[in-house]
Write a protein that holds these residues in place. Structure first.
Motif, PDB file in Angstrom:
ATOM      1  N   GLY A 197      -6.537   5.022 -12.805  1.00 23.80           N
ATOM      2  CA  GLY A 197      -7.955   4.841 -12.502  1.00 23.80           C
ATOM      3  C   GLY A 197      -8.478   3.460 -12.804  1.00 23.80           C
ATOM      4  N   ASP A 198      -9.514   3.410 -13.648  1.00 25.81           N
ATOM      5  CA  ASP A 198     -10.173   2.138 -13.947  1.00 25.81           C
ATOM      6  C   ASP A 198      -9.281   1.186 -14.734  1.00 25.81           C
ATOM      7  N   TYR A 238      -0.855   4.821 -23.509  1.00 19.10           N
ATOM      8  CA  TYR A 238      -0.196   3.521 -23.389  1.00 19.10           C
ATOM      9  C   TYR A 238       1.313   3.660 -23.563  1.00 19.10           C
ATOM     10  N   GLN A 239       1.734   4.376 -24.579  1.00 14.95           N
ATOM     11  CA  GLN A 239       3.157   4.466 -24.884  1.00 14.95           C
ATOM     12  C   GLN A 239       3.962   5.149 -23.790  1.00 14.95           C
ATOM     13  N   ALA A 240       3.315   6.019 -23.014  1.00 10.18           N
ATOM     14  CA  ALA A 240       4.035   6.821 -22.017  1.00 10.18           C
ATOM     15  C   ALA A 240       4.191   6.132 -20.673  1.00 10.18           C
ATOM     16  N   VAL A 241       3.534   5.002 -20.469  1.00 10.72           N
ATOM     17  CA  VAL A 241       3.478   4.419 -19.134  1.00 10.72           C
ATOM     18  C   VAL A 241       4.864   4.111 -18.572  1.00 10.72           C
ATOM     19  N   LEU A 242       5.724   3.438 -19.358  1.00 11.05           N
ATOM     20  CA  LEU A 242       7.039   3.049 -18.839  1.00 11.05           C
ATOM     21  C   LEU A 242       7.830   4.250 -18.344  1.00 11.05           C
ATOM     22  N   GLY A 243       7.718   5.359 -19.056  1.00  9.94           N
ATOM     23  CA  GLY A 243       8.476   6.536 -18.659  1.00  9.94           C
ATOM     24  C   GLY A 243       7.859   7.299 -17.512  1.00  9.94           C
ATOM     25  N   GLU A 244       6.536   7.206 -17.350  1.00  5.91           N
ATOM     26  CA  GLU A 244       5.857   8.028 -16.353  1.00  5.91           C
ATOM     27  C   GLU A 244       5.696   7.343 -15.002  1.00  5.91           C
ATOM     28  N   VAL A 245       5.722   6.037 -14.981  1.00  4.67           N
ATOM     29  CA  VAL A 245       5.566   5.327 -13.710  1.00  4.67           C
ATOM     30  C   VAL A 245       6.957   5.118 -13.106  1.00  4.67           C
ATOM     31  N   ARG A 246       7.248   5.903 -12.057  1.00  4.23           N
ATOM     32  CA  ARG A 246       8.558   5.842 -11.419  1.00  4.23           C
ATOM     33  C   ARG A 246       8.492   5.257 -10.015  1.00  4.23           C
ATOM     34  N   GLU A 247       7.316   5.288  -9.416  1.00  7.36           N
ATOM     35  CA  GLU A 247       7.134   4.734  -8.085  1.00  7.36           C
ATOM     36  C   GLU A 247       5.704   4.231  -7.980  1.00  7.36           C
ATOM     37  N   PRO A 248       5.423   3.375  -7.003  1.00  3.97           N
ATOM     38  CA  PRO A 248       4.086   2.777  -6.921  1.00  3.97           C
ATOM     39  C   PRO A 248       2.945   3.780  -6.927  1.00  3.97           C
ATOM     40  N   ALA A 249       3.125   4.941  -6.297  1.00  6.55           N
ATOM     41  CA  ALA A 249       2.038   5.918  -6.240  1.00  6.55           C
ATOM     42  C   ALA A 249       1.628   6.392  -7.630  1.00  6.55           C
ATOM     43  N   ASP A 250       2.553   6.323  -8.595  1.00  2.00           N
ATOM     44  CA  ASP A 250       2.237   6.776  -9.951  1.00  2.00           C
ATOM     45  C   ASP A 250       1.202   5.886 -10.630  1.00  2.00           C
ATOM     46  N   LEU A 251       1.030   4.683 -10.140  1.00  3.87           N
ATOM     47  CA  LEU A 251       0.070   3.775 -10.761  1.00  3.87           C
ATOM     48  C   LEU A 251      -1.365   4.231 -10.558  1.00  3.87           C
ATOM     49  N   GLU A 252      -1.617   4.927  -9.461  1.00  2.00           N
ATOM     50  CA  GLU A 252      -2.986   5.295  -9.121  1.00  2.00           C
ATOM     51  C   GLU A 252      -3.636   6.197 -10.154  1.00  2.00           C
ATOM     52  N   PHE A 292       7.416 -11.611  -4.499  1.00  4.34           N
ATOM     53  CA  PHE A 292       6.625 -10.659  -5.271  1.00  4.34           C
ATOM     54  C   PHE A 292       5.533 -10.091  -4.366  1.00  4.34           C
ATOM     55  N   ALA A 293       5.225  -8.801  -4.537  1.00  2.00           N
ATOM     56  CA  ALA A 293       4.160  -8.161  -3.762  1.00  2.00           C
ATOM     57  C   ALA A 293       3.473  -7.132  -4.641  1.00  2.00           C
ATOM     58  N   ASN A 294       2.184  -6.891  -4.373  1.00  2.00           N
ATOM     59  CA  ASN A 294       1.421  -5.939  -5.178  1.00  2.00           C
ATOM     60  C   ASN A 294       1.841  -4.516  -4.828  1.00  2.00           C
ATOM     61  N   PRO A 295       2.130  -3.682  -5.842  1.00  2.00           N
ATOM     62  CA  PRO A 295       2.567  -2.307  -5.563  1.00  2.00           C
ATOM     63  C   PRO A 295       1.442  -1.362  -5.158  1.00  2.00           C
ATOM     64  N   VAL A 296       0.193  -1.800  -5.272  1.00  2.00           N
ATOM     65  CA  VAL A 296      -0.952  -0.951  -4.934  1.00  2.00           C
ATOM     66  C   VAL A 296      -1.528  -1.445  -3.611  1.00  2.00           C
ATOM     67  N   PRO A 297      -1.473  -0.643  -2.566  1.00  2.00           N
ATOM     68  CA  PRO A 297      -1.862  -1.128  -1.234  1.00  2.00           C
ATOM     69  C   PRO A 297      -3.252  -1.739  -1.171  1.00  2.00           C
ATOM     70  N   HIS A 298      -4.246  -1.104  -1.814  1.00  2.00           N
ATOM     71  CA  HIS A 298      -5.592  -1.645  -1.669  1.00  2.00           C
ATOM     72  C   HIS A 298      -5.829  -2.907  -2.518  1.00  2.00           C
ATOM     73  N   LEU A 299      -4.838  -3.304  -3.325  1.00  2.00           N
ATOM     74  CA  LEU A 299      -4.937  -4.549  -4.100  1.00  2.00           C
ATOM     75  C   LEU A 299      -4.062  -5.653  -3.517  1.00  2.00           C
ATOM     76  N   ALA A 300      -3.354  -5.332  -2.429  1.00  2.00           N
ATOM     77  CA  ALA A 300      -2.331  -6.246  -1.919  1.00  2.00           C
ATOM     78  C   ALA A 300      -2.899  -7.594  -1.489  1.00  2.00           C
ATOM     79  N   ASP A 301      -4.160  -7.613  -1.056  1.00  2.00           N
ATOM     80  CA  ASP A 301      -4.739  -8.875  -0.588  1.00  2.00           C
ATOM     81  C   ASP A 301      -5.248  -9.755  -1.731  1.00  2.00           C
ATOM     82  N   VAL A 302      -5.230  -9.222  -2.971  1.00  2.00           N
ATOM     83  CA  VAL A 302      -5.780  -9.979  -4.102  1.00  2.00           C
ATOM     84  C   VAL A 302      -4.725 -10.882  -4.714  1.00  2.00           C
ATOM     85  N   SER A 303      -3.599 -10.292  -5.126  1.00  2.00           N
ATOM     86  CA  SER A 303      -2.509 -11.072  -5.705  1.00  2.00           C
ATOM     87  C   SER A 303      -1.267 -10.199  -5.742  1.00  2.00           C
ATOM     88  N   PRO A 304      -0.099 -10.771  -6.047  1.00  2.00           N
ATOM     89  CA  PRO A 304       1.122  -9.968  -6.086  1.00  2.00           C
ATOM     90  C   PRO A 304       1.243  -9.090  -7.342  1.00  2.00           C
TER      91      PRO A 304
END
Length: 963
Positions: free
Chosen positions: A386-387, A369-383, A329-341
């Motif tokens: 925001g908060d 909330y309801q749209a997240v599964l459909g809208e996140v297709r690659e790690p960059a979409d997570l950014e 397992f690895a964290n999909p967000v580069p700047h969070l990678a050192d925190v946890s997977p």
């Protein structure tokens, strides 16, 4: 006690999550030999104590932090005068609230004094401390009710830290927190019950052997703690909407299986590489859910909807690859990678409902909330979130989900058990090798013959790094195993080199113990497996046998169940919860009276309950607990149990002591009487696991009836306390409530009491046996209505909701006993408990088959297979069949009136609360209406003996003088 010791801990967090911390103190004992030395100790949360390498005890007993209990041990015989001695203590700090513990902070308090009161050692800054050398604190929660599962690497240096010769010079000095009496342990109280037993129990046999293969990559993520701030400070339900995301990094392309062994929490839906996995692609019996997928070489984005209304809130996750590829397992967000997977998106909304009621408006309909599964297709979409996008702390992400590995099988090839392996689980001086298989694991399932509760111990011989995963569970039949989903009873043990022994510091209840050997590079020798059965110390005073072997078997499983559920309090079950449920304990105490006759355990149970007034003036339904929850009936049963304790012991001073807490809560309950004169409340309005109409808001009939009885109890306790004015007040309140029940809750057309009146004023259309039983038992039904209800007791109408649990059967049997229907009691016991015996039960089930929670799986006969609220037969067979009943407080006057009910003979014993016992033996000829009866009893007891109505015969009695 004059405490000179200080509370100590180590550097770091005040209340660290799942931290095992070791403490040592070396000191000299002068000559001449110390004949007596008392060591007093307490800790937050639990401790194991060693003196000169010998384990002395475990504790403390559960208590409110503001009444912290401490233990005292006599250790003079373990001290060695004229040389250095060592006190060592392992402290297990939970770092969160459970159903038997309120979160405090890490701490240890120890003081050793000789017979003259001279302090020989006391916790201070000179003590040495270290984190446990091999414990992995990221092990998953056992359940919402309990602490953590166990992960120990015995190959870590320093495993012999508790011994006399261990060099602790590299350890840190302890940090002094403050004196005895500091927050949160503002009062220290000596232990009020004896030490619990530790009786060695050996397995009965090896049940099975199998070649297995499970997930290649697993974890368990505490999304509750990650999503809901402050949720570790309580054990209440939480609800939230949000997602967990990770990369499944594969060293090659492969077909794979992704899933969860417990999708009932935190696995609503998921997508892989931007594609939602349709619900119909998942398979597996609920709550297991698995889907077959393809993983690309490199990174695969896995997004899981972890939303829910949860108690434990752990995401169990596993990945299996068909090809021999490496998975991580690895964290999909580069700047969070050192925190946890793992990272979280959310929560979009969250809430902590109180007492089964939402604290504010809540919605699942947030379009973002309801749209997240459909809208996140690659790690960059997570950014884009925001908060709402943040890491899940590493401490919440387990290194392995041992529970999942033990439950799910891709390969499972059963094998015959070799005779040498069959005998190896019992220590025999030789042991036996575990069969090993290239590319697969080995599973051995050990049967202890019946359920037990205590501390697992094993001796093995293995190569360093060999993984032994131990998993305890209650029930199996052929190929079916009942996994208590939400209960992770696992131990991961990583072996050191050579021969070694391990003793777990965590209590577990189970009958079956699965051992999975993984990653073995050399032979593994099992030299023995045992359990230290731990319970409140009792002598087997109560006894029963009769001409019906089925009743004998039922009495025995009732006895064993009751004993297993007597820990430092009565508990509901030794496996699933280990929780002191207040209402359960009332019935458990009555059973215990007829088996063991001990009173200290009940006395401490009754005294613990009012401590929950800091959570609710209505008193909590389980204590001491981080779940601030009220079941009104449970409070009523507590008050009734206080009166029954007086009736059992004649202890008027204790009755007067408990009247104050009874008055306090009854006055708050009376504030909930509505304009109709009925008790109406929002809460958990429970009585039985069955489809009766008992809404969590409104007027519930059985609750009103039990309140009417409890007000009469309050009146009686007021009289004992010399509070005549209160006695009159509560008596009048009881009469008014009974009148209101008969006015508003009686259905004249159906000649029965309805189950409830809903909050909107709608009268229930449901008629249940539960409500009719309570109406009879509490005396609410009078005259003609009473006679009508008694008819239902004898012939339950098919249209009424039927009794769904042995707990409710207890009240049914009490109602039948009031009208002299012992025949009906025995018939019901044979029918309902007989099915437990037919299924091989060694303990009493929590529920009858086909209860609401197991209808999807007919092999799941009940939830908990060991539950003392179900031990009614041990009480009623002694009270009705042997006929031993108290007629006066303290059993100063006793009736012996056996009821043969077609039996040819019966014999047994009932403890007398003042000591000694009452022995009864009879033979009966029902056709000739003759009984020969022998009775032995203490000489200072007034005994009234009578044969059944219409019977002739001989009565022989023998008195035994007390010392």
């Amino acid at each position: 006690m004059n405490w000179q010791a200080s509370w100590i801990w180590g550097e770091g967090e005040e209340s660290p999550r799942n931290e095992w911390r070791c403490f040592r103190k070396t000191f000299e004992v002068p000559r001449p030999a110390t004949k007596s030395a008392a060591l007093s100790i307490t800790a937050d949360s639990r401790y194991v104590l060693f003196v000169n390498g010998t384990q002395v005890g475990r504790g403390p007993v559960r208590s409110w932090p503001f009444e912290q209990s401490y233990d005292t041990y006599e250790i003079g015989h373990l001290l060695k005068p004229g040389r250095e001695n060592t006190i060592a203590a392992l402290v297990l700090h939970f770092g969160l609230s459970t159903f038997y513990y309120l979160r405090g902070r890490g701490g240890l308090l120890v003081q050793l004094a000789d017979a003259d009161g001279t302090v020989m050692a006391a916790t201070d800054g000179s003590w040495k401390t270290s984190l446990h050398p091999g414990q992995h604190p990221r092990a998953p929660r056992m359940s919402c009710q309990q602490g953590f599962s166990e992960y120990v690497d015995a190959s870590a240096p320093g495993a012999d830290w508790m011994g006399e010769t261990f060099d602790d010079s590299a350890w840190d000095g302890a940090s002094v927190l403050g004196p005895a009496g500091m927050e949160p342990w503002t009062a220290l109280k000596p232990r009020d019950i004896p030490m619990l037993t530790e009786e060695t129990v050996y397995p009965a046999r090896v049940e099975s052997l199998a070649k297995t293969k499970s997930f290649g990559l697993t974890t368990a993520v505490d999304v509750r703690a990650a999503m809901v701030p402050g949720s570790e400070d309580h054990a209440n339900h939480v609800r939230f909407t949000g997602y967990a995301a990770t990369l499944v990094r594969a060293s090659g392309r492969t077909k794979a299986t992704i899933g969860s062994v417990f999708a009932g929490e935190c696995f609503r839906a998921c997508s892989l590489n931007g594609r939602v996995i349709a619900a119909d692609r998942f398979y597996g019996e609920q709550p297991e859910r698995y889907a077959d997928v393809e993983l690309n070489e490199g990174d695969n984005l896995l997004l899981i909807d972890v939303s829910g209304h949860v108690h434990t809130g752990v995401l169990h996750l596993g990945v299996y690859a068909e090809e021999p590829v490496e998975l991580v397992f690895a964290n999909p967000v580069p700047h969070l990678a050192d925190v946890s997977p793992f990272c979280a998106i959310g929560p979009f909304d969250w809430d902590v409902p109180l007492d089964h009621q939402p604290s504010r408006a809540w919605t699942w309909e947030d379009p973002v909330y309801q749209a997240v599964l459909g809208e996140v297709r690659e790690p960059a979409d997570l950014e884009k979130y925001g908060d709402l996008l943040r890491p899940i702390g590493l401490k919440y992400v387990a290194e392995a989900d041992v529970f999942g590995l033990c439950v799910w099988r891709k390969t499972n090839l059963p094998l015959a058990v070799p005779s040498e392996l069959q005998n190896a689980v019992i220590p025999n001086g030789r042991g036996a090798e575990v069969p090993l298989f290239e590319g697969c694991d080995t599973e051995i399932v050990i049967d202890f013959g019946k359920e037990y509760s205590g501390y697992l111990s094993f001796e093995i011989e293995a190569a360093e790094g060999t993984i032994l995963d131990w998993y305890g569970f209650e029930y199996m039949s052929d190929s079916y195993r009942q996994h208590m989903f939400g209960l992770d009873h696992t131990v991961r043990y990583v072996a050191k080199e050579g021969r070694q022994t391990y003793v777990s510091p965590i209590r577990r209840g189970f009958r079956y113990l699965a051992l999975n050997v993984r990653g073995a590079k050399a032979p593994v020798l099992v030299r023995g497996v045992t359990l230290a059965q731990s319970n409140y110390p009792v002598a087997e005073v109560g006894a029963f046998a009769c001409s019906d072997p089925l009743l004998n078997d039922i009495w025995e499983i009732s006895r064993h169940t009751t004993k297993l559920c007597m820990e430092d309090t009565f508990v509901d079950c030794p496996a699933y919860e280990q929780t002191f449920w207040v209402g359960d304990s009332r019935n458990e105490a009555l059973v215990s009276n007829y088996l063991y006759g001990v009173q200290d355990i009940l006395k401490r149970c009754l005294r613990l309950v009012p401590g929950s007034r800091t959570q609710t003036p209505l008193y909590a339904d389980q204590v001491p607990s981080g779940w601030s929850s009220v079941i009104p009936n449970w409070t009523f049963f507590w008050a009734i149990a206080c009166q029954e304790y007086y009736e059992q012991t004649g202890d008027r001073a204790f009755a007067a002591e408990m009247f104050g807490p009874i008055r306090y809560t009854m006055d708050h309950y009376l504030q909930r009487i509505d304009e109709r004169g009925l008790f109406a409340i929002k809460g958990w309005n429970l009585l039985d696991w069955s489809p009766i109409d008992q809404p969590n808001d409104g007027v519930v009939a059985h609750q009103n009836m039990f309140l009417a009885k409890t007000l009469r109890v309050a009146a009686s306790m007021a009289e004992l306390a010399g509070a005549g004015e209160d006695a009159s007040r509560y008596g009048e309140a009881s009469n008014r409530l009974a009148d209101a029940i008969n006015r508003w809750l009686w259905d004249e057309s159906n000649q029965a009491y309805i189950d409830c009146i809903h909050a909107d004023g709608r009268r229930s259309s449901v008629l249940s046996m539960q409500t009719q039983v309570v109406a009879s038992l509490t005396g609410v039904a009078q005259e003609e209505r009473k006679r009508t209800i008694e008819g239902y007791l004898l012939n339950p109408p098919a249209a009424f909701v039927q009794i769904g649990s042995p707990f409710m059967s207890f009240f049914y049997y009490e109602a039948l006993a009031q009208i002299g229907e012992t025949d009906r009691i025995l018939s019901d016991i044979r029918r309902n408990y007989g099915q437990m015996i037919r299924h091989g039960a060694t303990t009493c089930w929590e529920m009858y088959p086909n209860f609401l929670e197991n209808r999807a799986n007919p092999e799941m006969l009940t939830r908990s297979h060991c539950h003392a609220w179900s031990s009614a037969p041990a009480y009623f067979l002694g009270r009705e069949t042997l006929g031993v009943r108290s007629l006066a407080p303290g059993w100063t006057s006793v009736e012996i009136a056996p009821m043969p009910c077609g039996l040819e003979w019966a014999r047994g014993s009932v403890p007398h609360p003042a000591g000694g016992r009452i022995d009864v033996r009879w033979t009966a000829d029902s056709a000739a209406k003759r009984m020969d009866l022998d009775v032995t009893y203490p000489a200072d007891v007034d005994v009234q003996i009578r044969l059944p109505d219409g019977y002739d015969g001989q009565i022989r009695k023998r008195e035994l003088a007390r010392l």
